[in-house]
Design a protein around this motif. Structure first.
Motif, PDB file in Angstrom:
ATOM      1  N   GLU A  73       0.836  -1.206   0.000  1.00 44.53           N
ATOM      2  CA  GLU A  73       0.000   0.000   0.000  1.00 44.53           C
ATOM      3  C   GLU A  73       0.876   1.265   0.000  1.00 44.53           C
ATOM      4  OE1 GLU A  73      -3.425   2.004   2.823  1.00 44.53           O
ATOM      5  OE2 GLU A  73      -2.935  -0.099   3.180  1.00 44.53           O
ATOM      6  N   PHE A  74       1.957   1.225   0.797  1.00 42.74           N
ATOM      7  CA  PHE A  74       2.883   2.357   0.901  1.00 42.74           C
ATOM      8  C   PHE A  74       3.489   2.680  -0.469  1.00 42.74           C
ATOM      9  CE2 PHE A  74       7.223   3.995   1.667  1.00 42.74           C
ATOM     10  CZ  PHE A  74       6.945   5.083   2.484  1.00 42.74           C
ATOM     11  N   LEU A  75       3.949   1.642  -1.185  1.00 49.17           N
ATOM     12  CA  LEU A  75       4.568   1.845  -2.507  1.00 49.17           C
ATOM     13  C   LEU A  75       3.546   2.342  -3.523  1.00 49.17           C
ATOM     14  CD1 LEU A  75       6.946  -1.263  -2.802  1.00 49.17           C
ATOM     15  CD2 LEU A  75       7.506   1.045  -2.067  1.00 49.17           C
ATOM     16  N   ASN A  76       2.346   1.765  -3.498  1.00 56.52           N
ATOM     17  CA  ASN A  76       1.309   2.193  -4.446  1.00 56.52           C
ATOM     18  C   ASN A  76       0.960   3.654  -4.244  1.00 56.52           C
ATOM     19  OD1 ASN A  76       1.070  -0.279  -5.668  1.00 56.52           O
ATOM     20  ND2 ASN A  76      -0.570  -0.992  -4.304  1.00 56.52           N
ATOM     21  N   ARG A  77       0.925   4.042  -2.989  1.00 56.35           N
ATOM     22  CA  ARG A  77       0.448   5.391  -2.705  1.00 56.35           C
ATOM     23  C   ARG A  77       1.536   6.461  -2.815  1.00 56.35           C
ATOM     24  NH1 ARG A  77      -2.867   7.556   2.532  1.00 56.35           N
ATOM     25  NH2 ARG A  77      -2.431   9.745   2.147  1.00 56.35           N
ATOM     26  N   PHE A  78       2.728   6.137  -2.318  1.00 55.90           N
ATOM     27  CA  PHE A  78       3.761   7.190  -2.226  1.00 55.90           C
ATOM     28  C   PHE A  78       4.866   7.057  -3.269  1.00 55.90           C
ATOM     29  CE2 PHE A  78       1.919   6.843   2.086  1.00 55.90           C
ATOM     30  CZ  PHE A  78       1.357   8.116   2.154  1.00 55.90           C
ATOM     31  N   GLY A  79       4.721   6.092  -4.176  1.00 56.30           N
ATOM     32  CA  GLY A  79       5.650   6.038  -5.305  1.00 56.30           C
ATOM     33  C   GLY A  79       6.786   5.066  -5.116  1.00 56.30           C
ATOM     34  N   ASN A  80       7.705   5.114  -6.065  1.00 58.66           N
ATOM     35  CA  ASN A  80       8.756   4.104  -6.171  1.00 58.66           C
ATOM     36  C   ASN A  80       9.890   4.385  -5.175  1.00 58.66           C
ATOM     37  OD1 ASN A  80      10.338   2.039  -7.038  1.00 58.66           O
ATOM     38  ND2 ASN A  80      11.077   3.102  -8.857  1.00 58.66           N
ATOM     39  N   ILE A  81       9.643   4.023  -3.914  1.00 56.79           N
ATOM     40  CA  ILE A  81      10.654   4.221  -2.863  1.00 56.79           C
ATOM     41  C   ILE A  81      11.264   2.857  -2.573  1.00 56.79           C
ATOM     42  CG2 ILE A  81      10.994   4.863  -0.426  1.00 56.79           C
ATOM     43  CD1 ILE A  81       8.476   6.692  -0.774  1.00 56.79           C
ATOM     44  N   GLN A  82      12.575   2.802  -2.522  1.00 60.13           N
ATOM     45  CA  GLN A  82      13.217   1.520  -2.199  1.00 60.13           C
ATOM     46  C   GLN A  82      13.073   1.280  -0.691  1.00 60.13           C
ATOM     47  OE1 GLN A  82      17.446   1.397  -2.797  1.00 60.13           O
ATOM     48  NE2 GLN A  82      17.535  -0.805  -2.643  1.00 60.13           N
ATOM     49  N   VAL A  83      12.458   0.158  -0.338  1.00 53.58           N
ATOM     50  CA  VAL A  83      12.265  -0.166   1.086  1.00 53.58           C
ATOM     51  C   VAL A  83      13.329  -1.182   1.490  1.00 53.58           C
ATOM     52  CG1 VAL A  83      10.704  -1.164   2.804  1.00 53.58           C
ATOM     53  CG2 VAL A  83       9.799   0.333   1.014  1.00 53.58           C
ATOM     54  N   ARG A  84      14.174  -0.807   2.452  1.00 55.37           N
ATOM     55  CA  ARG A  84      15.205  -1.714   2.954  1.00 55.37           C
ATOM     56  C   ARG A  84      14.804  -2.194   4.346  1.00 55.37           C
ATOM     57  NH1 ARG A  84      20.716  -2.400   0.901  1.00 55.37           N
ATOM     58  NH2 ARG A  84      20.349  -2.559  -1.319  1.00 55.37           N
ATOM     59  N   GLU A  85      14.100  -3.306   4.380  1.00 52.20           N
ATOM     60  CA  GLU A  85      13.679  -3.894   5.648  1.00 52.20           C
ATOM     61  C   GLU A  85      14.863  -4.669   6.222  1.00 52.20           C
ATOM     62  OE1 GLU A  85      10.617  -5.519   8.461  1.00 52.20           O
ATOM     63  OE2 GLU A  85      10.741  -3.736   7.219  1.00 52.20           O
TER      64      GLU A  85
END
Length: 623
Positions: free
Chosen positions: A352-364
């Motif tokens: 949901e975060f990526l769909n809404r706020f765009g192409n952000i690389q998430v490093r979990e």
């Protein structure tokens, strides 16, 4: 020969075209694994070369290198002020010199820092590093008994507190005075006897650098900071982070591709590993600029990111969820954030975060303050906390072992050894204690340190660190966090120790026994605290008395939100029956016992009605 040449050319061409396709099909993550290994190698080489430097090289020395390299660059921006690397350096010199003038302090003494997120926290930490003093980072939400316990754990001789925490300090002042502790408040004026104002003294102090000789006693094994964790039982424990570990931690941000041109948004608490080590210490390594916030605000988050051209943000799972639950806006994707680093985000929130706020690389990633193993999801696989590969396994040998959640202990075979969990099956993460992956333990708490050590795991006489976390590894070697075991649950990004909360509940006059556990709430990460309690004979359950009791003794995230009055059931081995209680949760439709909910407006525990229950489940009532 020409035909042969053609055949060779066709073969070569086919190889060039087909090998990458075959690799992608058979080993889709190989290239990422190779790049990650390159990163690991680079970090290792840098670490080893720093370890060889003489005089010894510490985090402070990296800060001094950055200050020399770009003196006028903004190091930290806070509210409407910004402070350069040089200003930070000089202000920490003034703080160090003001502290040296205090009669109750000697360079090298342990100092406890009891402050919220503000630049003075950073200046003071750097000042203490210059004086060779270990620093205990106290959680600014703790009060009374918990505060004294945390202060005493690390044998500090000085307490430096933020101005807004004056009342909390006054509560424990008689005890601090008795111990001869020097108490300093970051204000220009203080009229409480026994508490000295400190900002005025910093303003007047000289900004010459304290002599390096003041920290010449420090080795890599010296404690650098004490970070408090509600590990698995008891009151918060002080995990010892030594200089060597801090030096290793320097690499976290740079290994994620963060550089000096990045602007990092830091809104997690500085007393925590994430805010302190990844945000603050990580930025010292990369030479980045920090945008510091007092606390997380979902409504201000993206406006701040736009205003300050933020490129890197930090999160814990709840942060992502809060951001996703704000009202949608036209400009949701209008920002420069390219990277989000953190842990604890659920797969559906991640999407949901990526769909809404765009192409952000998430490093979990996965790590614990005191633990000796960590993972990073460098491949960006949604939902995973990391990836298991041969190189990682060689450097940090770990395994997942079968665990009996009913009995709250590892399952052992006929030879008394633990049983490894096969792929796809949930198991307890344990990691071998070695020279490269040591476990330092907790300050003044050998009993709790020993509890985290697990012996005779895969062969007789071996020694592993017990993470207390249940994990699962899939067929592609991605590792997923499943749950915490037994005596701990996570709420609002904090670990809550059930035994500590039980002990505190039974200190109240009307409760005889308390069994504390975490229950899941729809739409929330982690588990919220609930307690099944028995009332003393002849006593009545008094909601407002219990409310006042838990507020005095426990930080907000550890207070049980639900209390269930019952005759406590115990198992045949007198183990409290948590599994059944967790299953029944707080549904008044399933439970015959009276249930109460903590109500901050009424300052009491109030009866939980079916109506309140359904509004919690539907998400109308926020917890």
């Amino acid at each position: 020969p020409i035909q042969q040449m053609h055949a060779w050319l066709i073969f070569a061409l086919a190889t060039v075209l087909l090998v990458p396709i075959a690799l992608r099909a058979l080993a889709p993550y190989l290239w990422m694994d190779v790049l990650y290994f390159g990163d690991l190698l680079r970090i290792l080489v840098k670490f080893v070369s720093r370890r060889r430097k003489r005089p010894l090289f510490f985090v402070l020395d990296r800060f001094l290198e950055q200050t020399a390299a770009h003196p006028h660059k903004t190091f930290v921006a806070f509210e409407d002020e910004s402070y350069s690397y040089t200003y930070t350096d000089k202000r920490s010199d003034k703080t160090a010199n003001a502290l040296r003038a205090q009669p109750g302090y000697r360079a090298g003494d342990t100092v406890a820092l009891f402050m919220g997120n503000e630049p003075a926290f950073m200046f003071t930490w750097l000042a203490l590093a210059k004086l060779g003093s270990p620093v205990a980072l106290l959680n600014h939400n703790i009060r009374t008994k918990s505060l004294l316990h945390c202060f005493n754990c690390c044998k500090a001789t000085v307490l430096i507190a933020g101005p807004e925490l004056k009342e909390a300090v006054e509560d424990v002042l008689p005890s601090l005075k008795q111990q001869g502790v020097t108490v300093l408040l970051m204000t220009k004026h203080c009229d409480t006897p026994g508490i000295e104002s400190f900002s005025d003294k910093v303003d007047e102090a000289s900004d010459t650098s304290p002599p390096r000789s003041l920290r010449s006693h420090i080795t890599f094994k010296s404690p650098a900071v004490y970070i408090y964790t509600s590990g698995t039982t008891g009151l918060p424990k002080a995990a010892v982070v030594n200089q060597n570990r801090l030096l290793t931690a320097l690499a976290v941000l740079s290994s994620n591709g963060v550089t000096s041109s990045d602007v990092i948004y830091l809104n997690l608490p500085l007393y925590h590993t994430a805010g302190f080590i990844i945000g603050f210490i990580g930025a010292i390594e990369t030479g980045s600029t920090i945008i510091l916030k007092r606390k997380f605000s979902a409504s201000q988050f993206w406006d701040d990111c736009r205003k300050h051209s933020v490129t890197v943000v930090q999160y814990i799972g709840e942060v992502m969820r809060y951001l996703c639950s704000t009202p949608k806006k036209e400009n949701d994707k209008d920002h420069k954030v390219r990277l989000a680093i953190g842990n604890g985000v659920r797969a559906e929130i991640w999407r949901e975060f990526l769909n809404r706020f765009g192409n952000i690389q998430v490093r979990e990633f996965y790590a614990s303050t005191e633990g000796n193993v960590g993972f990073i999801n460098y491949a960006g696989k949604i939902g995973a906390i990391g990836r298991v590969n041969f190189f990682h396994q060689k450097l940090f040998p770990f395994t997942l072992i079968k665990y009996d959640t009913e009995r709250d202990e590892p399952i052992r075979d006929a030879h008394g050894l633990c049983v490894e969990s096969p792929k796809g099956v949930t198991g307890l993460l344990v990691s071998k204690i070695t020279d490269i992956a040591p476990f330092v333990g907790y300050a003044q708490n050998e009993e709790q340190t020993e509890r985290k050590r697990l012996r005779n795991v895969l062969k007789k006489g071996d020694l592993y660190f017990n993470s207390g976390d249940l994990m699962r590894i899939d067929k592609d070697n991605f590792i997923y966090f499943q749950d915490r075991v037994g005596d701990t649950f996570r709420w609002k990004g904090e670990n809550v120790a059930t035994n500590e909360v039980s002990d505190i509940l039974t200190l109240s006059d009307c409760l005889r026994e308390a069994n504390v556990y975490g229950v899941q709430v729809p739409g929330h990460e982690g588990r919220i605290g609930m307690a099944a309690v028995t009332v003393n004979e002849g006593a009545q359950f008094d909601g407002s008395t219990i409310y006042n009791h838990v507020v005095n003794y426990l930080p907000s995230y550890a207070r049980p939100r639900f209390i269930r009055i019952q005759v406590l059931e115990v198992t045949g081995t007198f183990k409290q029956m948590k599994v059944k209680l967790v299953e029944e949760s707080f549904d008044p439709g399933r439970i015959q016992d009276p249930i109460y909910i903590l109500d901050d407006k009424e300052k009491s525990y109030m009866a939980l009605t079916a109506q309140v229950y359904s509004s919690i489940v539907s998400g109308i009532f926020r917890l």
